[in-house]
Design a protein around this motif. Structure first.
Motif, short mmCIF file in Angstrom:
data_model
loop_
_atom_site.label_atom_id
_atom_site.label_comp_id
_atom_site.label_asym_id
_atom_site.label_seq_id
_atom_site.Cartn_x
_atom_site.Cartn_y
_atom_site.Cartn_z
N ILE A 139 3.59 5.74 -5.75
CA ILE A 139 3.41 5.77 -7.21
C ILE A 139 2.31 6.76 -7.58
CG2 ILE A 139 2.60 4.41 -9.18
CD1 ILE A 139 4.12 2.03 -7.97
N PHE A 140 1.19 6.75 -6.87
CA PHE A 140 0.11 7.68 -7.18
C PHE A 140 0.51 9.12 -6.90
CE2 PHE A 140 -2.93 4.00 -6.52
CZ PHE A 140 -3.10 3.79 -7.88
N ILE A 141 1.27 9.37 -5.86
CA ILE A 141 1.73 10.73 -5.55
C ILE A 141 2.66 11.24 -6.64
CG2 ILE A 141 3.17 12.06 -3.96
CD1 ILE A 141 1.95 10.43 -1.68
N VAL A 142 3.50 10.38 -7.18
CA VAL A 142 4.43 10.80 -8.22
C VAL A 142 3.73 11.02 -9.55
CG1 VAL A 142 6.41 10.02 -9.60
CG2 VAL A 142 6.43 9.76 -7.11
N THR A 143 2.76 10.15 -9.90
CA THR A 143 2.12 10.23 -11.23
C THR A 143 0.95 11.19 -11.27
OG1 THR A 143 0.72 8.33 -10.72
CG2 THR A 143 2.80 7.89 -11.86
N ALA A 144 0.37 11.58 -10.15
CA ALA A 144 -0.80 12.46 -10.16
C ALA A 144 -0.51 13.82 -10.81
CB ALA A 144 -1.34 12.63 -8.74
N MET A 190 0.82 -1.20 0.00
CA MET A 190 0.00 0.00 0.00
C MET A 190 0.86 1.27 0.00
SD MET A 190 -2.98 -1.08 -0.33
CE MET A 190 -3.92 0.38 -0.05
N LEU A 191 1.97 1.25 0.73
CA LEU A 191 2.86 2.42 0.73
C LEU A 191 3.51 2.62 -0.63
CD1 LEU A 191 4.51 2.14 4.26
CD2 LEU A 191 2.88 3.87 3.46
N VAL A 192 3.91 1.55 -1.28
CA VAL A 192 4.49 1.65 -2.62
C VAL A 192 3.47 2.21 -3.59
CG1 VAL A 192 5.38 0.32 -4.57
CG2 VAL A 192 6.24 -0.11 -2.26
N LEU A 193 2.23 1.73 -3.54
CA LEU A 193 1.18 2.26 -4.43
C LEU A 193 0.89 3.73 -4.14
CD1 LEU A 193 -1.32 -0.73 -4.56
CD2 LEU A 193 0.16 0.09 -6.37
#
Length: 136
Positions: free
Chosen positions: A31-36, A25-28
């Motif tokens: 990833i979402f914080i970087v790609t948003a 969950m932390l990895v996801l």
């Protein structure tokens, strides 16, 4: 021992290990914080603009009334026509009204043979007639 209980009861420990779930969950989340921010970048699109100019549309030509009677005889707007000349007349109409084809209205008798109707539809398709309707 991995499944030993803290006390002397001898029962195995039945708790779920949530550490791998938290790691995923932390990895996801990362990833979402970087790609948003990348998704939020607008993409320029050239859309058509509204215009006040009216586009003239020609009046549609009169429809072609094609009737197939019980004896498999063809009638073009009430006039008898041979099966061999049907496609030539349909092509002539298609060329005369290019871009604004007339509607082909087919009135078939219930006693007409299926083969004749299939040939009429094939001729209409070969003449590139776009608007075909069946009337009764």
């Amino acid at each position: 021992m991995a499944f030993s209980a803290a006390g002397n009861s001898g029962r195995p420990l039945a708790d779920i290990n949530v550490t791998p779930l938290v790691d995923v969950m932390l990895v996801l989340l990362i990833i979402f914080i970087v790609t948003a921010p990348m998704v939020a970048v607008p993409i320029p699109v050239d859309l058509p603009q509204r215009s006040e100019r009216l586009v003239p549309r020609p009046d549609p030509p009169p429809p072609i009334e094609l009737r197939v009677d019980a004896g498999n005889q063809l009638f073009w707007n009430g006039q008898p026509i041979g099966r061999a000349t049907l496609q030539a007349q349909l092509q002539e109409q298609a060329q005369a009204h290019a871009g604004n084809l007339p509607e082909l209205r087919i009135d078939a008798s219930p006693d007409a043979q299926y083969e004749v109707m299939a040939q009429v539809l094939a001729d209409a398709s070969n003449a590139h007639m776009q608007r075909i309707s069946f009337v009764r």
